[in-house]
Design a protein around this motif. Structure first.
Motif, PDB file in Angstrom:
ATOM      1  N   THR A 109     -21.658 -30.786 -35.249  1.00  0.00           N
ATOM      2  CA  THR A 109     -20.460 -30.037 -34.850  1.00  0.00           C
ATOM      3  C   THR A 109     -19.424 -30.978 -34.248  1.00  0.00           C
ATOM      4  O   THR A 109     -18.240 -30.925 -34.596  1.00  0.00           O
ATOM      5  N   LEU A 110     -19.876 -31.846 -33.349  1.00  0.00           N
ATOM      6  CA  LEU A 110     -18.952 -32.773 -32.691  1.00  0.00           C
ATOM      7  C   LEU A 110     -18.373 -33.768 -33.695  1.00  0.00           C
ATOM      8  O   LEU A 110     -17.176 -34.071 -33.674  1.00  0.00           O
ATOM      9  N   LEU A 112     -17.963 -33.429 -37.003  1.00  0.00           N
ATOM     10  CA  LEU A 112     -17.007 -32.776 -37.891  1.00  0.00           C
ATOM     11  C   LEU A 112     -15.741 -32.386 -37.132  1.00  0.00           C
ATOM     12  O   LEU A 112     -14.628 -32.550 -37.631  1.00  0.00           O
ATOM     13  N   ALA A 113     -15.909 -31.885 -35.912  1.00  0.00           N
ATOM     14  CA  ALA A 113     -14.754 -31.439 -35.136  1.00  0.00           C
ATOM     15  C   ALA A 113     -13.826 -32.603 -34.821  1.00  0.00           C
ATOM     16  O   ALA A 113     -12.605 -32.472 -34.902  1.00  0.00           O
ATOM     17  N   ARG A 116     -12.386 -34.268 -38.322  1.00  0.00           N
ATOM     18  CA  ARG A 116     -11.425 -33.382 -38.996  1.00  0.00           C
ATOM     19  C   ARG A 116     -10.400 -32.814 -38.018  1.00  0.00           C
ATOM     20  O   ARG A 116      -9.597 -31.965 -38.377  1.00  0.00           O
ATOM     21  N   ILE A 118     -10.317 -30.752 -35.368  1.00  0.00           N
ATOM     22  CA  ILE A 118     -10.239 -29.302 -35.381  1.00  0.00           C
ATOM     23  C   ILE A 118      -9.552 -28.754 -34.124  1.00  0.00           C
ATOM     24  O   ILE A 118      -8.894 -27.713 -34.173  1.00  0.00           O
ATOM     25  N   LEU A 119      -9.657 -29.451 -32.991  1.00  0.00           N
ATOM     26  CA  LEU A 119      -8.968 -28.978 -31.784  1.00  0.00           C
ATOM     27  C   LEU A 119      -7.457 -29.047 -31.989  1.00  0.00           C
ATOM     28  O   LEU A 119      -6.720 -28.127 -31.627  1.00  0.00           O
ATOM     29  N   VAL A 277     -13.658 -34.754 -28.558  1.00  0.00           N
ATOM     30  CA  VAL A 277     -14.122 -33.369 -28.444  1.00  0.00           C
ATOM     31  C   VAL A 277     -15.256 -33.396 -27.430  1.00  0.00           C
ATOM     32  O   VAL A 277     -16.191 -34.190 -27.561  1.00  0.00           O
TER      33      VAL A 277
END
Lengths: 317, 317
Positions: A109-110, A112-113, A116, A118-119, A277
């Motif tokens: 999750t971290l 990819l976040a 990409r 995401i935040l 993140v």
């Protein structure tokens, strides 16, 4: 004699309630035991439950003359002075593997976040900047997962699950650990060589004196300006000051962190950065991993009070 | 005669520059072509480049009497009136599969981010609430991926990549599509049956009239209060009003969205919600997928101007 168990770290009430059905608990709520309980109360304690990362040395053990078992919640036991425990004939148990998938998933999750962004993407939509067609330099296309070189540091249960997940993302997977295993991933004999090769470094190594600040300024420099660090192990494995400096001066591209040197504190210099993140050490924090970890705790405590060896004993203890 | 290509949608300048090396471009910058170019200028256009989701009907085609090829950037071509193109003997091309991994990866990113509440987690750390030991009801443990039932709607190249990634997370994978394939995932003959079974619905179906609002209030209700929707296909596949209502009244737990009904607008009711992760249609937006999509565009345009069939022709066109 009642089976007296000292709750040494701060745990959620619902979890403690489950153990209270079986044992006579002294819950210190994370405070020093001597502040909460009298010498007489502590004298009857035969086992204790602790978070593996909470410092637990000889002085704390000596407050509990009848202590025979230290049971860690989770896979880690880096806070426990294993030599001091061995010298006092105290068994040390943990919950190996019970949270491995949950922790591996937060690593993914971290990764990819942060890769990409995401935040930043979510903020770009919520702020209305997207609707207004405002440009954002942070929204430039990034390298994706296919063909990306992911380096896994530590090849225990969590490292293996991270590697298997990354392979499904069509990434190349390499690893460094003390031991070379029969696994379909490229082995690197040193952390330096792994960092030179990979663009994402996933830290899944067991914490301890030998891994303290293993990921330092040199390793970060080898990772390079398109490189990312993801840490779901322990904060101690990274030199946090060097990491913050590398993130600020763009020595590396970003980081995804679930763990920090002094939890629950993340340094202000880190929380101010856009290219990270951050999660509050929730890697093992899923419903099924809590159940699995609690089952290990119950099995360890039950075994101990029945006079058997701990079923999930720390191997090196 | 120069190979005149009309750039019909708004594309980044760096990308347009790559095509300008090979072709004589008329770049409308996303504005209506007739506002930017004269009838005489448009009369020489033989091919056009468009974003697949941009509406492109008979009236726009009729402004270009010599138009022989419509080339879509990306895999989608739902904005193109295929019947009108066929009636005018205009070939339609796209970039099949070029961005499949990139889009599948954003689906995974959104699923993990929303189910593990990474936006809330990051804010919890940055705000100092974690350091202050403030409780957050949003930080309760969630179900993880092992054993979770993930339903994939649509089993094209993107759907298959999503399914393979989810399997690596130890999830159960099921799917619904018009065709049952020889794949190691459970097939459901209807979208209703898939929604009844799964707790995460991944929308990877090709958009079109037959899938318009396929994910409606009934499907969301079947998904249930521990259910999540992830959409990386097109906004038209979800009834967005029904989705917002379901997120507000907790009919479902959350959503991860890369696409919306009226891009680049995400409704205010959606952007106000804590249980969503929103991205600005960046699924295909990685360096390698842009290169792959541009290569498809160049191959399609080159083939057309050399008098060959489009190498990446839309099959149903």
């Amino acid at each position: 004699m009642a089976d007296k168990v000292l709750i040494y770290s701060r745990f959620p009430k619902t979890m403690v309630a489950r153990f209270a059905e079986r044992f006579d608990l002294l819950d210190s709520g994370g405070k020093p035991a001597r502040e909460v309980f009298s010498v007489e109360e502590l004298a009857g304690v035969r086992a204790m439950l602790t978070a593996g990362g909470t410092p637990l040395g000889a002085d704390a053990m000596d407050l509990l003359p009848k202590l025979g078992a230290i049971v860690c919640y989770g896979t880690g036991y880096d806070g426990v002075d294993l030599k001091a425990a061995a010298a006092r004939n105290i068994a040390v148990g943990h919950s190996p593997g019970a949270n491995a998938a949950s922790v591996a998933d937060i690593a993914m999750t971290l990764m990819l976040a942060v890769t990409r962004r995401i935040l930043i993407a979510d903020h770009y939509v919520r702020s209305g900047d997207w609707a207004a067609s405002r440009q954002s330099p942070m929204m430039r296309p990034q390298a994706g997962m296919p063909g990306r070189r992911v380096g896994v540091y530590g090849m225990g249960e969590i490292g293996r699950k991270i590697a298997a997940r990354c392979a499904a993302f069509e990434s190349e997977v390499g690893y460094f650990s003390r031991t070379k295993y029969d696994l379909p991933y490229q082995y690197f004999p040193t952390l330096e060589a792994l960092a030179d090769w990979c663009s994402v470094l996933m830290i899944a190594v067991r914490a301890g004196a030998d891994t303290q600040h293993a990921v330092n300024a040199d390793i970060l420099k080898r990772l390079g300006e398109d490189g990312y660090v993801v840490n779901i192990s322990r904060g101690s494995v990274i030199d946090e000051k060097a990491l913050v400096a590398a993130l600020i001066d763009k020595t590396i591209a970003g980081a995804g962190l679930d763990v920090y040197e002094k939890e629950p504190h993340a340094p202000d210099a880190l929380t101010a950065l856009p290219n990270v993140v951050l999660a509050p050490h929730l890697g093992g924090h899923t419903l099924e991993s809590h159940v699995a970890m609690q089952n290990c705790v119950l099995a360890n405590l039950t075994g101990f009070f029945e006079g058997r060896p701990l079923p999930y004993r720390v191997k090196s203890a």
